[in-house]
Design a protein around this motif. Sequence first.
Motif, PDB file in Angstrom:
ATOM      1  N   TRP A 265     -34.358   5.159 -59.098  1.00 26.44           N
ATOM      2  CA  TRP A 265     -35.630   5.428 -58.415  1.00 26.44           C
ATOM      3  C   TRP A 265     -35.400   5.681 -56.921  1.00 26.44           C
ATOM      4  CZ3 TRP A 265     -38.162   2.821 -54.467  1.00 26.44           C
ATOM      5  CH2 TRP A 265     -39.460   3.268 -54.196  1.00 26.44           C
TER       6      TRP A 265
ATOM      7  N   TYR B  28     -36.389   8.946 -54.897  1.00 26.16           N
ATOM      8  CA  TYR B  28     -37.323   8.798 -53.775  1.00 26.16           C
ATOM      9  C   TYR B  28     -36.767   9.527 -52.540  1.00 26.16           C
ATOM     10  CZ  TYR B  28     -40.247   6.530 -50.254  1.00 26.16           C
ATOM     11  OH  TYR B  28     -41.101   6.302 -49.211  1.00 26.16           O
TER      12      TYR B  28
ATOM     13  N   ASN C  11     -38.770  12.577 -50.800  1.00 28.50           N
ATOM     14  CA  ASN C  11     -39.393  12.359 -49.498  1.00 28.50           C
ATOM     15  C   ASN C  11     -38.569  12.780 -48.302  1.00 28.50           C
ATOM     16  OD1 ASN C  11     -42.003  10.838 -50.078  1.00 28.50           O
ATOM     17  ND2 ASN C  11     -40.475   9.866 -51.376  1.00 28.50           N
TER      18      ASN C  11
END
Lengths: 174, 207
Positions: B175, B179, B183
């Motif tokens: 994850w 991420y 981002n």
Amino acid sequence: MPGDKLESLFRSWLVEHEGAVLKVARAYTFTTEDCQDLAQEILLQVWRSLPQFEGRASPSTWFYRVALNTALGWHRNERRRRARREAILAVEDLPVAGPDSARQMVEREAVERLYAAIRRLPKTDAALVLLYLDEMSYREMAEVLGLSEGNVGVKLNRARKVLGKLLKEESHES
Amino acid sequence: MNPDDLRATWKTQSSQTHLAIDTELLLQEVRRNQRSFAATIFWRDVREVGVALVLVPVWIFLGIRLSLPWTWYSIIPALLWAAGFMLVDRRRHNRQTPDPGEPLRCHVEHSLAQMTHQIWLLKNVFWWYLLPLAVPMLAFLGQVGWNTRSKGWSAAFAMTFVVAIVVTVLVFVYWINQYAVRNDLEPRRQELQALLASLKDEPPAAD
């Protein structure tokens, strides 16, 4: 190149090309603090890249390349990581005085308006305009940006038109 | 304002603004920066590769000392694979690091290639890092679970708990990588693509 020779070259180029660093830093930032931070980052990149300088480009072309490559990859949030860095440079406004002070104030405002307009241009157009204002030839601009001379002409014409419109807007707003 | 006026205005700024540089302090900073840059690269390699290599003897020692089943040792090739993969990838791509002294367009192209590779690396972290480690880890836990099946519910519960922790850690690592792609890296890649598009050749505009 030995370390001490590198250091003396760095010192002399600092004096010669300080103006280019300041112009690029001012054009790509909105606050004095960011401007100082970007200028400092450009100088660190110059130092890191100096051993790779082979003299194929002129020092002013090379300096502009490093400054623009750094400015275009620079992010304001990177400042947080460098928060503890010591302040080693400052952007100083020279005092306006003497019989020409009124004219100097007008010029200062005109330069500020010009920067405000440049900041509103797309990043690559801003780079072209900076080089154009510094009276670089099409060949030199092409060397800095990696474009063909013909393409520099096309892009610069368009950028100048947009800059003209933005300057009109700036003067209406002020 | 015509072009000559613009240039004349531009020239006046050298008498208005100036960059005051403390050269000695700047040189101290660049030397410190260079040392810290070299140290960062060194410790990144130690963290990513060294930890895996140090774990190998520890793993063998623990296996012999605690008389663990053979699946315990199957993690060793996985550790070596992950360390080797990172090392080879780092060496291959370090050579392609963009030089700030190259023309803007080349610099953007190199930065974009590097960013695209970094995104590929993190997007595929499951295949080259998590899966090779997860398979032997889960095989070992499965074997231990099978060997202790006669010890009743408490052993089964403890084993389930350990498996859940391992899976949670693996999911978390996956994850956090995705991420970072979403981002941080993807927006940067889009920015570089836009920059590169603005540096492409274009036909003359009709006046």
